[in-house]
Design an enzyme around this catalytic site. Structure first.
Site, PDB file in Angstrom:
ATOM      1  N   LYS A 169       0.934  -1.133   0.052  1.00  0.00           N
ATOM      2  CA  LYS A 169      -0.014  -0.057  -0.033  1.00  0.00           C
ATOM      3  C   LYS A 169       0.850   1.174  -0.024  1.00  0.00           C
ATOM      4  CE  LYS A 169      -2.056  -1.168   4.018  1.00  0.00           C
ATOM      5  NZ  LYS A 169      -1.547  -2.486   3.895  1.00  0.00           N
ATOM      6  N   ARG A 193      -9.959   0.300   8.592  1.00  0.00           N
ATOM      7  CA  ARG A 193      -9.483  -1.122   8.861  1.00  0.00           C
ATOM      8  C   ARG A 193     -10.581  -1.846   9.661  1.00  0.00           C
ATOM      9  NH1 ARG A 193      -3.990  -0.259   9.043  1.00  0.00           N
ATOM     10  NH2 ARG A 193      -2.595  -1.949   9.385  1.00  0.00           N
ATOM     11  N   ARG A 248      11.994  -5.613   4.623  1.00  0.00           N
ATOM     12  CA  ARG A 248      11.695  -4.182   4.505  1.00  0.00           C
ATOM     13  C   ARG A 248      12.353  -3.397   5.441  1.00  0.00           C
ATOM     14  NH1 ARG A 248       5.581  -2.050   5.523  1.00  0.00           N
ATOM     15  NH2 ARG A 248       5.707  -3.226   7.606  1.00  0.00           N
ATOM     16  N   ARG A 272      10.904  -1.604  11.146  1.00  0.00           N
ATOM     17  CA  ARG A 272      10.084  -1.450  12.031  1.00  0.00           C
ATOM     18  C   ARG A 272       9.969  -2.268  13.162  1.00  0.00           C
ATOM     19  NH1 ARG A 272       4.779  -0.031   8.179  1.00  0.00           N
ATOM     20  NH2 ARG A 272       3.872  -1.417   9.811  1.00  0.00           N
ATOM     21  N   ARG A 302      -0.474  -9.641  12.714  1.00  0.00           N
ATOM     22  CA  ARG A 302      -1.149  -8.862  11.775  1.00  0.00           C
ATOM     23  C   ARG A 302      -1.880  -9.209  10.868  1.00  0.00           C
ATOM     24  NH1 ARG A 302       4.008  -5.432  10.445  1.00  0.00           N
ATOM     25  NH2 ARG A 302       2.675  -4.299   9.166  1.00  0.00           N
TER      26      ARG A 302
END
Ligand code: AP5
Ligand code: ZN
Length: 216
Positions: A13, A88, A123, A156, A167
């Site tokens: 996203k 969400r 990431r 992160r 998640r």
């Protein structure tokens, strides 16, 4: 133009948001980036949400809805915006309906869970801007350094494999039902258009598919 980007954690996203906001000249509203900024600045909001986010759980609807309503009242949102990571939950989506905030496009970026687990470990993020990279698939020009600011990239706190799996479970349970919510809305009033784009492939090819869908 008002757009909602839907998709699992790590679907891309944030990666695609950069191209959409550039193309349409609208701001990106990432509730995740806003919350991470609050944590970094140690604001009362940041202190309240840190543990929840680190566990991969959702922040309460009340907090998020207030945050978003305040944000979209700002001048730069007059000609539209791109929601990234919001809504969400059904109550968050319903709050926008109740506030009379009509949406033009809902775009789902679809990626399988196992692919996501693989992606997240690579990431790297520039937290101040929300820009993300991947050590293999989408590397910065200089290893460990943000392309635009020259500042260091970090991993992160919620990208540990166990947290990523939490998640994903939260996504399937609470966020995925929004696809049905908006599909039904499209069938009933025809105002919103729903799109689904395959999120596996090169970033560039996915951007092409995303921009093509939004121009419909
Ligand atoms: P948030 O920041 O929204 O995180 P998320 O939805 O879990 O999504 P991510 O940012 O992890 O992934 P992304 O889809 O943006 O992927 P990216 O482009 O970075 O939320 C974080 C937390 O905040 C939540 O868990 C919750 O606690 C809280 N929160 C936020 N909003 C909330 C709300 N509305 N209500 C309640 N709580 C809320 O890409 C991922 C990686 O893949 C990168 O390394 C990237 O380089 C790479 N990549 C991208 N595209 C490709 C590709 N095509 N091929 C290979 N790799 C790719
Ligand atoms: Zn993101």
């Amino acid at each position: 133009m008002r757009v909602i980007l839907l998709g699992a954690p790590g679907a891309g996203k944030g990666t695609q948001a950069r191209f959409i906001t550039e193309q349409y000249g609208i701001p990106q509203i990432s509730t995740g980036d806003m919350l991470r900024a609050a944590i970094k600045n140690e604001t009362p909001l940041g202190l309240k949400v840190k543990a929840v986010m680190d566990a991969g759980q959702l922040v309460s609807d009340d907090i998020i809805i207030d945050l978003v309503k305040e944000r979209i009242a700002q001048d730069d949102c007059a000609k539209g915006f791109l929601f990234d990571g919001f809504p969400r939950t059904i109550p968050q989506a319903q709050a926008m309906v109740d506030a009379g905030v009509d949406i033009d496009h809902v775009l789902e970026i679809a990626v399988e869970d196992e692919e996501i687990v693989k992606r997240m470990s690579g990431r790297r993020a520039h937290l101040a801007s929300g820009r993300t990279y991947h050590v293999i698939y989408n590397p910065p020009k200089v290893e460990g350094i943000d392309d635009e600011t020259g500042e260091p990239l970090v991993q992160r706190d919620d990208d540990k494999e166990e947290t990523v799996r939490n998640r994903l479970a939260v996504y399937h349970e609470q966020t995925k039902p929004l696809v049905g919510f908006y599909t039904e809305m499209a069938e009933n009033n025809g105002k919103v258009k729903c799109h689904r784009v395959e999120g596996v492939g090169s970033v560039e090819d996915i951007t092409k598919a995303v921009l093509a869908a939004l121009s419909e």
